[in-house]
Design an enzyme around this catalytic site. Sequence first.
Site, mmCIF file in Angstrom:
data_model
loop_
_atom_site.group_PDB
_atom_site.id
_atom_site.type_symbol
_atom_site.label_atom_id
_atom_site.label_comp_id
_atom_site.label_asym_id
_atom_site.label_seq_id
_atom_site.Cartn_x
_atom_site.Cartn_y
_atom_site.Cartn_z
ATOM 1 N N SER A 142 0.941 -1.251 0.039
ATOM 2 C CA SER A 142 -0.128 0.064 -0.129
ATOM 3 C C SER A 142 0.877 1.219 0.053
ATOM 4 O O SER A 142 2.108 1.250 0.129
ATOM 5 C CB SER A 142 -0.996 0.058 1.332
ATOM 6 O OG SER A 142 -1.500 1.238 1.470
ATOM 7 N N TYR A 155 -1.936 -1.596 10.462
ATOM 8 C CA TYR A 155 -2.071 -1.778 8.987
ATOM 9 C C TYR A 155 -0.625 -0.869 8.551
ATOM 10 O O TYR A 155 -0.194 -1.598 7.718
ATOM 11 C CB TYR A 155 -3.119 -0.971 8.362
ATOM 12 C CG TYR A 155 -3.508 -0.921 6.931
ATOM 13 C CD1 TYR A 155 -4.112 -1.942 6.682
ATOM 14 C CD2 TYR A 155 -3.040 -0.141 5.939
ATOM 15 C CE1 TYR A 155 -4.539 -2.185 5.185
ATOM 16 C CE2 TYR A 155 -3.400 -0.372 4.740
ATOM 17 C CZ TYR A 155 -3.999 -1.252 4.285
ATOM 18 O OH TYR A 155 -4.151 -1.529 2.837
#
Length: 260
Positions: A142, A155
Site C-alpha cells: 500500500s 496496517y
Amino acid sequence: MLLKDKVALITGAASGIGKEIAMEYAKQGAKIVIADMALEAASATAKEIEQAGGTAMAVAMNVTDEAQVDQGVADAVAAYGSVDVLISNAGIQIISPIVDLSLDNWKKLIAIHLDGAFLTTRACMRAMIASGKGGSVIYMGSVHSHEASPLKAPYVAAKHGLVGLAKVVAKEGAKNNIRANVICPGFVRTPLVDKQIPEQAKELGISEADVIKNVMLKETVDGEFTTVQDVAQTAIFLAAFATNALTGQSITVSHGWHMQ
Ligand code: NAD
C-alpha cells in the site's frame, strides 16, 4: 497472452483488488487459484472466470491457518501442476487511535497481513523450488508501505513489514529463479475502503465527503482514486517480467500520492 499457462494463486481474490487481478490474469491465459476464506464468493469468482472461457478453481483458505494454507497450495499443485505466481493480497483494515486499540485487534490485523504473507510465501516457494521453474511472488502492499496515516497503526506497520519480507524473498529466492516485489496502491474503492469512510468520518469528526477529498485523495496529483484495473495491470507487468532484474522492489500506483 502474457501469462499463458502460468498458475497464479491469489489470496483474497473473492473481492476487490484480488478479484480484478484474477479476472485479468485469466484473460492473459493464466490458470487461477482463488484462495479466500469466503469460499462461496471464491467459488462464484472461479465460476465467473470459467464462464468467460478461463480456467479457475477456488480453495478455502484462511491465510492465518498454517494447515489450510499448505493444503490449498497442495490442492493447486495437484490440479494444475505448479504455482508460478503468488499474489499475497488478503487483507483487512481496522480504524482506531493507538490509545484505543486492543491487543486482539492489533494481533488480528498483523496475523492476516504478515503471518498470511509468510505462510503463503513459504508454501509457494517450496512449490516453486520443487517445480524447478521458480516464480514470481507479489505482495499487496500500500502507499502505507511507505507513508503513515493516523488511526492505522497495525496496517501501516504490517504494510511496511511486507517490503522487508519481499527483500528477503528476493535474496533467498534468486538461486531458484524466484522474484519478489510489492505493489503499493493508493486508495481504491473496494469494500475495504467503503467500510472505513464512515469510520474515519466518525473518528475525525468530519463528513464522509471530507474524508474522501481531504484525507484519502488530498495528496494525489489529480484527486482521483486508483482503480482495481490500475492495480491489476501492474500485477500483470510484474508477473510477466522475465528476469531477476526486477526483484526486491515496491511499485507505487497512487496518482502521485506517494512518489519514491
Ligand atoms: P476487499 O475487502 O475487497 O477484499 C479482501 C478479501 O480478502 C476478501 O475477499 C476477504 O474475504 C479476504 N480475506 C480477508 N481476510 C482473509 C483471511 N484471513 N484469509 C483469506 N482471505 C481473507 O479488500 P481490497 O481493497 O480488495 O484489499 C485487498 C488488498 O489490497 C489488501 O491487502 C489491502 O490492504 C490492499 N490495499 C487496498 C487498498 C484499497 O484502497 N482498497 C489500497 C492499498 C492496498
